[in-house]
Enzyme design. Structure first.
Site, PDB file in Angstrom:
ATOM      1  CG  ASN A  91    -104.099   3.706  44.580  1.00  0.00           C
ATOM      2  OD1 ASN A  91    -104.987   3.679  45.387  1.00  0.00           O
ATOM      3  ND2 ASN A  91    -104.299   3.070  43.538  1.00  0.00           N
ATOM      4  CG  ASN A 107    -113.278   3.864  39.786  1.00  0.00           C
ATOM      5  OD1 ASN A 107    -112.725   3.822  40.750  1.00  0.00           O
ATOM      6  ND2 ASN A 107    -114.676   3.861  39.901  1.00  0.00           N
ATOM      7  CB  CYS A 120    -110.152   7.212  45.832  1.00  0.00           C
ATOM      8  SG  CYS A 120    -108.583   6.488  45.319  1.00  0.00           S
ATOM      9  CG  ASN A 127    -104.103   5.410  49.000  1.00  0.00           C
ATOM     10  OD1 ASN A 127    -103.877   5.606  49.988  1.00  0.00           O
ATOM     11  ND2 ASN A 127    -103.805   4.074  48.288  1.00  0.00           N
ATOM     12  CD  GLU A 182    -108.134   0.424  44.095  1.00  0.00           C
ATOM     13  OE1 GLU A 182    -109.012   1.246  43.590  1.00  0.00           O
ATOM     14  OE2 GLU A 182    -106.941   0.899  44.212  1.00  0.00           O
ATOM     15  NE  ARG A 183    -116.918  -0.221  43.066  1.00  0.00           N
ATOM     16  CZ  ARG A 183    -117.794   0.420  43.691  1.00  0.00           C
ATOM     17  NH1 ARG A 183    -118.956   0.128  43.723  1.00  0.00           N
ATOM     18  NH2 ARG A 183    -117.727   1.480  44.265  1.00  0.00           N
ATOM     19  CB  CYS A 213    -106.907  -0.268  47.867  1.00  0.00           C
ATOM     20  SG  CYS A 213    -108.549   0.055  48.039  1.00  0.00           S
ATOM     21  N   GLY A 214    -106.489   2.871  49.679  1.00  0.00           N
ATOM     22  CA  GLY A 214    -106.692   3.386  51.139  1.00  0.00           C
ATOM     23  C   GLY A 214    -107.963   3.103  51.790  1.00  0.00           C
ATOM     24  CB  THR A 215    -111.530   2.932  51.069  1.00  0.00           C
ATOM     25  OG1 THR A 215    -111.247   2.355  49.526  1.00  0.00           O
ATOM     26  CG2 THR A 215    -111.779   4.186  50.710  1.00  0.00           C
TER      27      THR A 215
END
EC number: 5.1.1.7
Length: 267
Positions: free
Chosen positions: A14, A65, A74, A76, A201-202, A211-213
């Site tokens: 990421n 974003n 975010c 990451n 990812e949005r 994607c960390g979350t």
């Protein structure tokens, strides 16, 4: 035009552009963000991070974003920011670091190999009937929750590699049920050595390497629904492995984060 310095960083694939607030103070114009993150005409990244020094924390974390929108959190990107803050010697303590994001005050830990970030909470956890979304066969269960940003999580019967995430990720991301803000979309399947997952990812509007979350969302669902006695789960994404941990009812995400290169650009 103005010349700014930047760091290109990545956490499990990421990737992010990181700038320091005096060079690019927030808020940042959406047009500039899109230009910088463009992989053909700019530097190229999954997002832009602006770091700002703070009096009551080690730093403030501003995240954008690739489409120019502001991101509440975010994980990451935060792990990259923690790595850079340590390299720049912004830290006030040898142990945990403190930083502010839009969703609150986070803690972080940095070692030579890995960076850990605390996920503040998981809210709005719900289980849904897959039929209400007209999803394809092969989905065991559907969940939604917020781990700093919203996620919908699909528990698959088969391996994640065969799932058409480009199609169904975009479909759920813009589904009326998650309007007006939309959602990130994660798919996962448990295995003998942990969990495999992928994320649409949005804000990036496509699948990213990690994607960390999203890892936090899947890790929490796995522990709550599949292995309630577990205190951690190893999760593999296309960009590499993570560990999601629960310590004293606090959630932590752990994995590598690196500076790739430094540079300057005219904007």
């Amino acid at each position: 035009m103005k010349k700014i310095s930047f760091y290109k960083m990545q956490a499990n694939g990421n990737d992010f552009i990181v700038v320091i607030a005096p060079d690019m103070p927030p808020p940042v114009e959406g047009k500039k963000i899109r230009a910088l993150c463009d992989r053909h005409f700019g530097i190229g990244a999954d997002g832009l991070i602006v770091l700002e020094k703070a009096e009551d924390a080690d730093f403030i974390f501003h995240y954008y974003n690739t489409d120019g929108s502001r991101g509440e959190m975010c994980a990451n990107g935060a792990r990259c920011a923690l790595r850079l803050a340590r390299e720049l010697q912004w830290t006030r303590r040898r142990g945990e670091l403190l930083f502010k994001a839009d969703d609150g005050l986070h803690r972080g830990r940095v070692t030579s190999e890995e960076v850990s970030v605390q996920i503040l909470s998981a809210t709005d956890i719900r289980e849904h009937d897959a039929a209400q979304f007209s999803l394809p066969a092969g989905i065991k269960k559907v969940f939604s929750l917020n781990t700093g940003v919203p996620h919908v999580v699909l528990w698959l019967e088969a391996d994640v590699a065969g799932f058409d995430l480009a199609r169904w990720g975009a479909y759920l991301r813009y589904h009326d049920f998650f309007a007006p803000g939309g959602t990130n979309v994660d798919v996962f399947s448990p295995g003998p050595k942990g969990v495999s997952m992928r994320t649409y990812e949005r804000g990036v509007e496509k699948e990213t390497l990690s994607c960390g979350t999203g890892v936090a969302a899947v890790g929490l669902i796995f522990i709550k629904m599949i292995e309630p006695s577990a205190t951690h789960v190893d999760i593999d994404m296309p960009g590499g492995p993570f560990r999601f941990e629960i310590h004293e009812r606090k959630f932590w995400l752990r994995g590598p984060a690196r500076i790739v290169f430094q540079g300057q650009i005219l904007i």
